[in-house]
Write a protein that holds these residues in place. Structure first.
Motif, PDB file in Angstrom:
ATOM      1  N   ILE A   3       7.647  -3.379  -4.123  1.00  0.00           N
ATOM      2  CA  ILE A   3       7.761  -1.923  -3.683  1.00  0.00           C
ATOM      3  C   ILE A   3       6.774  -1.814  -2.266  1.00  0.00           C
ATOM      4  O   ILE A   3       7.366  -1.249  -1.011  1.00  0.00           O
ATOM      5  N   ASN A   4       5.981  -2.471  -1.775  1.00  0.00           N
ATOM      6  CA  ASN A   4       5.343  -2.728  -0.474  1.00  0.00           C
ATOM      7  C   ASN A   4       6.249  -3.259   0.508  1.00  0.00           C
ATOM      8  O   ASN A   4       6.213  -2.672   1.641  1.00  0.00           O
ATOM      9  N   LEU A   5       6.995  -4.146   0.028  1.00  0.00           N
ATOM     10  CA  LEU A   5       8.351  -4.750   1.260  1.00  0.00           C
ATOM     11  C   LEU A   5       9.246  -3.770   1.559  1.00  0.00           C
ATOM     12  O   LEU A   5       9.562  -3.596   2.685  1.00  0.00           O
ATOM     13  N   GLU A   6       9.671  -3.028   0.400  1.00  0.00           N
ATOM     14  CA  GLU A   6      10.952  -2.622   0.674  1.00  0.00           C
ATOM     15  C   GLU A   6      10.915  -0.896   0.806  1.00  0.00           C
ATOM     16  O   GLU A   6      11.605  -0.434   1.685  1.00  0.00           O
ATOM     17  N   GLN A   7       9.679  -0.313   0.536  1.00  0.00           N
ATOM     18  CA  GLN A   7       9.567   0.985   0.634  1.00  0.00           C
ATOM     19  C   GLN A   7       8.225   1.423   1.143  1.00  0.00           C
ATOM     20  O   GLN A   7       8.024   2.698   1.792  1.00  0.00           O
ATOM     21  N   PHE A   8       7.246   0.590   1.460  1.00  0.00           N
ATOM     22  CA  PHE A   8       5.942   1.079   2.169  1.00  0.00           C
ATOM     23  C   PHE A   8       5.554   0.562   3.545  1.00  0.00           C
ATOM     24  O   PHE A   8       5.620   1.406   4.413  1.00  0.00           O
ATOM     25  N   SER A   9       5.559  -0.858   3.461  1.00  0.00           N
ATOM     26  CA  SER A   9       5.044  -1.545   4.475  1.00  0.00           C
ATOM     27  C   SER A   9       5.757  -1.384   6.114  1.00  0.00           C
ATOM     28  O   SER A   9       5.105  -1.221   7.141  1.00  0.00           O
ATOM     29  N   PHE A  39      -0.123   9.444   4.865  1.00  0.00           N
ATOM     30  CA  PHE A  39       0.412  10.454   4.353  1.00  0.00           C
ATOM     31  C   PHE A  39       0.857  10.186   2.826  1.00  0.00           C
ATOM     32  O   PHE A  39       0.630  10.720   1.922  1.00  0.00           O
ATOM     33  N   LEU A  40       1.567   9.108   2.791  1.00  0.00           N
ATOM     34  CA  LEU A  40       2.051   8.549   1.443  1.00  0.00           C
ATOM     35  C   LEU A  40       0.752   8.676   0.397  1.00  0.00           C
ATOM     36  O   LEU A  40       0.894   8.944  -0.773  1.00  0.00           O
ATOM     37  N   THR A  41       0.147   7.651   0.905  1.00  0.00           N
ATOM     38  CA  THR A  41      -1.370   7.385  -0.227  1.00  0.00           C
ATOM     39  C   THR A  41      -1.909   8.545  -0.362  1.00  0.00           C
ATOM     40  O   THR A  41      -2.615   8.723  -1.438  1.00  0.00           O
ATOM     41  N   GLY A  42      -2.153   9.454   0.646  1.00  0.00           N
ATOM     42  CA  GLY A  42      -3.047  10.658   0.303  1.00  0.00           C
ATOM     43  C   GLY A  42      -2.279  11.799  -0.567  1.00  0.00           C
ATOM     44  O   GLY A  42      -2.987  12.196  -1.488  1.00  0.00           O
ATOM     45  N   SER A  43      -1.064  11.999  -0.223  1.00  0.00           N
ATOM     46  CA  SER A  43      -0.340  12.907  -1.176  1.00  0.00           C
ATOM     47  C   SER A  43      -0.105  12.414  -2.628  1.00  0.00           C
ATOM     48  O   SER A  43       0.450  13.248  -3.286  1.00  0.00           O
ATOM     49  N   ALA A  44       0.042  11.031  -2.699  1.00  0.00           N
ATOM     50  CA  ALA A  44       0.071  10.546  -3.945  1.00  0.00           C
ATOM     51  C   ALA A  44      -1.253  10.771  -4.925  1.00  0.00           C
ATOM     52  O   ALA A  44      -1.201  10.387  -6.280  1.00  0.00           O
ATOM     53  N   VAL A  45      -2.158  11.189  -4.562  1.00  0.00           N
ATOM     54  CA  VAL A  45      -3.390  11.487  -5.078  1.00  0.00           C
ATOM     55  C   VAL A  45      -2.964  12.339  -6.194  1.00  0.00           C
ATOM     56  O   VAL A  45      -3.443  11.972  -7.557  1.00  0.00           O
ATOM     57  N   LEU A  83       7.365  15.638   3.935  1.00  0.00           N
ATOM     58  CA  LEU A  83       8.259  15.135   2.566  1.00  0.00           C
ATOM     59  C   LEU A  83       9.644  15.480   2.918  1.00  0.00           C
ATOM     60  O   LEU A  83      10.428  14.516   2.400  1.00  0.00           O
ATOM     61  N   ASN A  84      10.102  16.324   4.004  1.00  0.00           N
ATOM     62  CA  ASN A  84      11.650  16.307   4.190  1.00  0.00           C
ATOM     63  C   ASN A  84      12.209  15.191   4.733  1.00  0.00           C
ATOM     64  O   ASN A  84      13.064  14.496   4.480  1.00  0.00           O
ATOM     65  N   TYR A  85      10.912  14.633   5.705  1.00  0.00           N
ATOM     66  CA  TYR A  85      11.340  13.101   6.159  1.00  0.00           C
ATOM     67  C   TYR A  85      11.416  12.215   5.151  1.00  0.00           C
ATOM     68  O   TYR A  85      12.406  11.139   5.143  1.00  0.00           O
ATOM     69  N   LEU A  86      10.470  12.041   4.162  1.00  0.00           N
ATOM     70  CA  LEU A  86      10.693  11.190   3.342  1.00  0.00           C
ATOM     71  C   LEU A  86      11.867  11.353   2.256  1.00  0.00           C
ATOM     72  O   LEU A  86      12.553  10.341   1.801  1.00  0.00           O
ATOM     73  N   GLU A  87      12.092  12.608   2.167  1.00  0.00           N
ATOM     74  CA  GLU A  87      13.473  12.778   1.290  1.00  0.00           C
ATOM     75  C   GLU A  87      14.818  12.460   2.055  1.00  0.00           C
ATOM     76  O   GLU A  87      15.436  11.795   1.403  1.00  0.00           O
ATOM     77  N   ARG A  88      14.717  12.527   3.320  1.00  0.00           N
ATOM     78  CA  ARG A  88      15.948  11.944   4.144  1.00  0.00           C
ATOM     79  C   ARG A  88      15.923  10.488   4.092  1.00  0.00           C
ATOM     80  O   ARG A  88      16.989   9.770   3.963  1.00  0.00           O
ATOM     81  N   ARG A  89      14.691   9.920   3.948  1.00  0.00           N
ATOM     82  CA  ARG A  89      14.539   8.374   3.926  1.00  0.00           C
ATOM     83  C   ARG A  89      14.914   7.955   2.543  1.00  0.00           C
ATOM     84  O   ARG A  89      14.665   6.614   2.385  1.00  0.00           O
ATOM     85  N   ASN A  90      15.083   8.722   1.533  1.00  0.00           N
ATOM     86  CA  ASN A  90      15.120   8.296   0.281  1.00  0.00           C
ATOM     87  C   ASN A  90      14.153   7.468  -0.332  1.00  0.00           C
ATOM     88  O   ASN A  90      14.145   6.637  -0.991  1.00  0.00           O
ATOM     89  N   GLN A 103       8.967  24.260  -2.862  1.00  0.00           N
ATOM     90  CA  GLN A 103       7.602  23.722  -2.322  1.00  0.00           C
ATOM     91  C   GLN A 103       7.050  22.455  -3.078  1.00  0.00           C
ATOM     92  O   GLN A 103       6.060  21.947  -2.560  1.00  0.00           O
ATOM     93  N   ARG A 104       7.587  22.214  -4.324  1.00  0.00           N
ATOM     94  CA  ARG A 104       7.087  21.303  -5.078  1.00  0.00           C
ATOM     95  C   ARG A 104       7.722  19.997  -5.331  1.00  0.00           C
ATOM     96  O   ARG A 104       9.082  20.162  -5.385  1.00  0.00           O
ATOM     97  N   TYR A 105       7.083  18.803  -5.199  1.00  0.00           N
ATOM     98  CA  TYR A 105       7.904  17.515  -5.041  1.00  0.00           C
ATOM     99  C   TYR A 105       7.040  16.400  -6.092  1.00  0.00           C
ATOM    100  O   TYR A 105       5.864  17.032  -6.670  1.00  0.00           O
ATOM    101  N   ARG A 106       7.629  15.500  -6.343  1.00  0.00           N
ATOM    102  CA  ARG A 106       6.957  14.348  -7.137  1.00  0.00           C
ATOM    103  C   ARG A 106       7.417  12.951  -6.765  1.00  0.00           C
ATOM    104  O   ARG A 106       8.701  12.958  -6.247  1.00  0.00           O
ATOM    105  N   TYR A 107       6.451  12.052  -6.713  1.00  0.00           N
ATOM    106  CA  TYR A 107       6.927  10.717  -6.394  1.00  0.00           C
ATOM    107  C   TYR A 107       7.629  10.053  -7.605  1.00  0.00           C
ATOM    108  O   TYR A 107       7.218  10.488  -8.710  1.00  0.00           O
TER     109      TYR A 107
END
Length: 605
Positions: free
Chosen positions: A280-286, A295-301, A323-330, A341-345
């Motif tokens: 996950i770190n390699l493919e989706q995060f780093s 934003f990812l780490t903070g909004s995941a709390v 979140l719209n950016y993350l959604e476009r990036r899948n 206004q509600r999302y989840r990871y």
């Protein structure tokens, strides 16, 4: 650029071109060959059938994050499809127009050796050409193929940063794509192609998403049996499907955690050193910019994401934009329910993000959880508030919340919620918080585990006695008296409860604690045959609960009064109190205690 109708290109050159010319040379011809099938995959016929069904449209968008099996699916489709399939695996080198067009021509020529002669000649001539001119040549090249065929562009996301000229040409070709050519665009992101919405309205576009790729229970069992050589039950397969949300890569990478007899996997067990988290770190995060990672780490709390709530938590004003950016990036984020206004990871992605924040920035992890808890306390969302306090290790604040709402939750029958809170606290920390131990004793009493409850109470009683905390000592003695009564030690229970009442009267204890002590003493005195004392205590506390409007305890004491009155032969009064209890249990929806009262009424009738 304005695109004309598909008919704008002359079709007089539409001939069968399979027998002339030769393949166009490209530096990396493997990009145009079908990839080698990986060993750790299964044939997923339902998805192949879905792709086949979508060939009735001009374009199919296959969009999902890394590890969902997009390439494997397209390979299986290509190998079994009855019409020619031209494969083009894109990468960063294809972002300029000439490179793309060279490979595009070579891709067509894997099945049609004279494909794209006009495009090839224009590239060789080196003359400047408008975007419209390139689009005309590409449309003509497809029209010259005299049979249905399919293009597959794998890893289209590599063109997200393509040159404007290439994007313009690609969109123009898409918009004018001849009907006998089907185009499959496989991408990790949501393609930013301006003509797709219009083509979608015209029902020319079909989609295959991450939700379609999610492994079902049966597919999980097949994957483990046929590929990973592990026999698992359907119940275990369903558990894995739930934990991974059907994510193929996660199912394979978590295989080493599946035990022969038990597959129950807790997300809290996963660590940064696990292969899955490394993936996950390699493919989706780093690979994300630092601002996005933060934003990812903070909004995941929080366990669910509300844009306004996250703005307040993180002290920002652009949560919706992010979140719209993350959604476009899948990036494994999805909208939750119908609220825009509600999302989840994704469960595993959130588990990784929380783990990453806890390890890499423990102070920020603690601060955000404590702030989230305060916000939730303000909104009286106690269960979520305590979840965050547990994450932060804020044991004193958990004591405060439990004292504030524990009795309310217990009376609502949510003792299991309290049990979960206590279970999550490390034993050493729980022992250091004797007031929390009292709630553990209450739960054990409720579960009729009386010896355990009495054992748990021993240390807090000693602590409160030594510290002179007389109110807490009285509460501990009340619980002890309740346990002794259930064990049949009525006289000992009465002695303990009399002491608890005396302590509260002497030290001006809170009304709630004194009233509970009197209630339990009255019940115990009735069990001892001291009916006059029992009736005096129970009637006294009933008056207090009625003045407070405490529906639960009005019903509870009315039931006990009914039993005591029946014991002295005052049946009419007994029935009246039991009926009062029955009506209130109905209104409260407390079925368990309703049944108890109905049984008591049945004994009188």
């Amino acid at each position: 650029m304005r695109f004309g109708p598909r008919e704008a290109v002359m079709a007089e050159r539409t001939t069968d071109i399979r027998g002339v010319d030769q393949p166009a040379p490209v530096p990396y011809p493997d990009k145009l060959a079908l990839p080698v099938r990986r060993a750790a995959t299964i044939h997923r016929q339902r998805l192949i059938d879905l792709l086949a069904e979508h060939t009735s449209r001009l374009v199919t968008i296959v969009s999902a994050s890394a590890g969902y099996g997009k390439t494997t699916l397209l390979l299986d489709f290509a190998q079994g499809w009855h019409a020619p399939v031209c494969w083009y695996a894109l990468d960063e080198r294809d972002r300029d127009l000439p490179t793309f067009l060279h490979y595009w021509v070579a891709c067509g020529r894997t099945h049609f050796p004279a494909f794209g002669r006009g495009v090839e000649e224009a590239l060789a001539g080196g003359e400047a050409m408008s975007s419209e001119g390139w689009v005309d040549l590409m449309v003509l090249a497809v029209q010259e193929v005299a049979q249905p065929f399919t293009f597959i562009f794998d890893d289209l996301h590599h063109l997200d940063e393509a040159s404007p000229e290439l994007r313009q040409v690609l969109e123009g070709w898409l918009y004018r794509l001849p009907a006998h050519c089907h185009l499959v665009l496989s991408t990790r992101t949501q393609p930013d192609v301006t003509v797709l919405p219009l083509m979608t309205v015209r029902q020319e576009v079909a989609t295959v998403t991450g939700a379609d790729f999610a492994f079902t229970c049966e597919e999980v069992a097949q994957l483990y049996r046929d590929v990973l050589n592990k026999e698992i039950s359907l119940d275990d397969a369903q558990h894995l499907a739930d934990v991974t949300e059907g994510w193929a890569a996660a199912l394979i990478l978590m295989a080493d955690k599946v035990q022969a007899a038990r597959t129950a996997i807790s997300l809290e067990q996963l660590k940064g050193s696990d292969t899955l988290f490394q993936y996950i770190n390699l493919e989706q995060f780093s690979g994300n910019p630092g601002e996005v990672q933060k934003f990812l780490t903070g909004s995941a709390v929080p366990r669910t994401i509300d844009t306004k709530w996250v703005n307040e938590l993180l002290g920002i004003d652009n949560a919706e934009e992010m979140l719209n950016y993350l959604e476009r990036r899948n990036l494994l984020v999805a909208r939750e329910g119908t609220d825009p206004q509600r999302y989840r990871y994704h469960k595993l992605f959130r588990a990784f993000l929380v783990s990453h924040l806890r390890v890499q920035d423990p102070q920020r992890f603690t601060d955000l959880n404590e702030k989230a808890a305060a916000m939730l306390e303000r909104e009286r969302q106690w269960e979520e508030a305590v979840y965050h306090l547990l994450q932060a290790g804020a044991w004193e604040r958990i004591v405060h919340v439990t004292e504030r709402v524990g009795r309310e939750l217990f009376e609502q029958g949510k003792w299991d919620t309290l049990a979960d809170w206590l279970e999550a606290i490390p034993a050493q920390e729980l022992d250091a918080q004797p007031k929390l131990v009292l709630w553990k004793a209450r739960i054990l009493h409720y579960l009729n585990q009386l010896d355990q409850a009495l054992a748990v109470l021993a240390r807090p009683i000693q602590t409160f006695e030594a510290e002179g905390d007389w109110v807490s000592l009285a509460e501990a003695l009340v619980i002890k008296g309740m346990c002794l009564r259930l064990k049949g030690a009525y006289q000992e229970a009465e002695e303990v409860l009399v002491r608890a009442r005396s302590l509260l009267l002497k030290h001006d204890g809170p009304t709630s604690a004194l009233t509970e002590a009197r209630k339990e003493l009255g019940i115990t005195q009735g069990m001892c045959g001291e009916f006059a004392k029992a009736l005096e205590e129970l009637k006294g506390v009933l008056d207090i609960y009625q003045a407070q409007g405490d529906a639960y305890n009005i019903a509870n004491v009315s039931d006990k009064l009914g039993i005591t009155l029946a014991s002295v032969g005052r049946l009419g009064e007994a029935v009246g109190h039991l009926e009062r209890a029955r009506v209130r249990w109905l209104k409260l929806g407390n079925d368990e205690l309703l049944v108890q009262t109905l049984n008591n009424l049945g004994m009188l009738y």
